[in-house]
Scaffold this active site. Structure first.
Site, PDB file in Angstrom:
ATOM      1  N   ASP A 152       0.843  -1.201   0.000  1.00  0.00           N
ATOM      2  CA  ASP A 152       0.000   0.000   0.000  1.00  0.00           C
ATOM      3  C   ASP A 152       0.882   1.257   0.000  1.00  0.00           C
ATOM      4  O   ASP A 152       0.604   2.227  -0.706  1.00  0.00           O
ATOM      5  CB  ASP A 152      -0.925  -0.021   1.219  1.00  0.00           C
ATOM      6  CG  ASP A 152      -1.711  -1.321   1.283  1.00  0.00           C
ATOM      7  OD1 ASP A 152      -2.495  -1.573   0.370  1.00  0.00           O
ATOM      8  OD2 ASP A 152      -1.499  -2.100   2.229  1.00  0.00           O
ATOM      9  N   HIS A 176      -4.888  -3.305   6.318  1.00  0.00           N
ATOM     10  CA  HIS A 176      -4.671  -3.560   4.890  1.00  0.00           C
ATOM     11  C   HIS A 176      -6.018  -3.944   4.281  1.00  0.00           C
ATOM     12  O   HIS A 176      -6.329  -5.108   4.086  1.00  0.00           O
ATOM     13  CB  HIS A 176      -3.646  -4.683   4.674  1.00  0.00           C
ATOM     14  CG  HIS A 176      -3.615  -5.147   3.245  1.00  0.00           C
ATOM     15  ND1 HIS A 176      -3.105  -4.383   2.232  1.00  0.00           N
ATOM     16  CD2 HIS A 176      -4.081  -6.270   2.663  1.00  0.00           C
ATOM     17  CE1 HIS A 176      -3.252  -5.023   1.082  1.00  0.00           C
ATOM     18  NE2 HIS A 176      -3.842  -6.172   1.318  1.00  0.00           N
TER      19      HIS A 176
END
Ligand code: NAX
Length: 329
Positions: free
Chosen positions: A159, A187
């Site tokens: 990410d 996440h």
């Protein structure tokens, strides 16, 4: 010559492992002078596929790769390991409820936690990749009480890399010119990619990009939903970029971060920034060459950020409650 380290990769017959095993075994993660003993775990039904992966690893003829142990037995897999890269998980199938996915994964990560507790080195460094990664790491930690809790982490580096790449592309730069982007929280699509403290070519990102609406809107959305965009286009989930991010995560943890720079890792909260203690939450961290890390302190959190950090915390608290409920079954 250094003595070998023993590295476990689970889900070893899967697509992320297929992109990970080569760079890992050739020295890109633990150094080009560090011999490795690879332990590859997958489920019984995948053992013939795993045999093919082992053959290819042998055929890469890599000088650092001292041995390869393929297995479907978790206790064998965890024996004396220094590092555990837990990629294998129950995939989400069409029509499957989030709760069903969580229930299946709690079972897997409870068993792996117990096995790590019994068989791994107490210094073992664990990164969970299989989803829901943060909560799987939480369960794994919970069932391995003899291992320091801070040794359990989950991957949010992909990410971070996605966020860095979005800013860099927008500015016509390379991702390495963008420093200190933070991923807060889970996440999942509630994660908060935060550029308030980030620098691009030495300047603050808000000052450099000059488009607050984009930074607070589409930029965040794009990073949050990038995984789904890859699946839609490729008909398969991110694998190459996930493998690269796993290498980044482990290398920085192992060798330490550079200077003032920090990276994002989902780690057990110590209460920093008001995040519930023990929850596996992505924070900005700095690591040292002795494989220890600490959460970066003292960052100013504005109202906009506070709200987003709370949203993703709430999701993790809910996942934790369901996971703990399923632990009893
Ligand atoms: P694949 O389905 O290609 O491979 C997963 C492998 O894990 C399979 O070979 C399967 O047999 C094995 N497995 C299942 N249960 C196991 C168990 N109990 N023990 C050992 N092995 C087991 O999936 P892949 O694309 O490699 O993705 C793996 C996981 O990573 C998924 O859960 C996925 O959602 C997750 N991801 C996490 C990311 C992150 O940033 N944290 C990004 C990429 C990826 O989406």
């Amino acid at each position: 010559e250094k003595s070998p380290i023993r590295v476990l990769v689970t889900g070893a017959a899967g697509q992320i492992a297929y992109s990970l095993l080569y760079p890992l075994s050739k020295g890109d993660v633990f150094g080009h002078d560090q011999p490795i003993e690879l332990v590859l775990l997958d489920i019984e039904a995948m053992l013939t596929v795993l045999d093919g992966v082992v053959m290819e690893m042998q055929d890469c003829a890599l000088p650092l790769l001292k041995s390869i142990i393929p297995t479907a037995d978790t206790d064998v897999a965890c024996k004396d390991i220094d590092v555990a890269i837990l990629v294998g998980a129950m995939p989400r199938r069409e029509g499957m409820e989030r709760k069903d996915l969580l229930r299946a994964n709690v079972k897997i990560f409870k068993a792996q936690g117990e096995s790590l507790d019994k068989h791994a080195k107490k210094s073992v460094k664990v990164v969970v990749v299989g989803n829901p990664a943060n909560t799987n790491a939480f369960i794994c930690k919970k069932y391995a009480p003899s291992i320091p809790p801070e040794n359990f982490t989950a991957l949010t580096r992909l990410d971070q890399n996605r966020a860095q790449a979005q800013i860099a592309t927008r500015m016509g730069l390379v991702p390495q010119d963008v420093k200190n982007v933070i991923i807060w929280g889970n996440h999942s699509n509630t994660q908060f990619p935060d550029v308030r403290h980030a620098k691009v070519a030495g300047k603050g990102v808000y000052e450099a990009v000059q488009d607050d609406a984009w930074l607070k809107g589409d930029f965040i959305k794009t990073v949050q939903t990038r995984g789904a965009a890859v699946i839609k286009a490729r008909k398969l989930s991110s694998a190459m970029s996930a493998a690269k991010a796993i290498g980044d995560h482990m290398r920085d943890w192992w060798f330490g971060t550079k200077g003032d720079e920090y990276v994002s890792m989902a780690v057990p909260s110590d209460g920093s920034y008001g995040i519930e203690k023990g929850i596996i939450y992505s924070f900005p961290v700095q690591a040292k060459p002795d494989h220890t890390y600490s959460i970066v302190q003292g960052l100013q959190i504005d109202e906009f950020s506070k709200e987003k950090m709370t949203t993703t915390l709430t999701e993790l608290q809910e996942e934790k409650c369901s996971a703990e409920e399923f632990c009893g079954y």
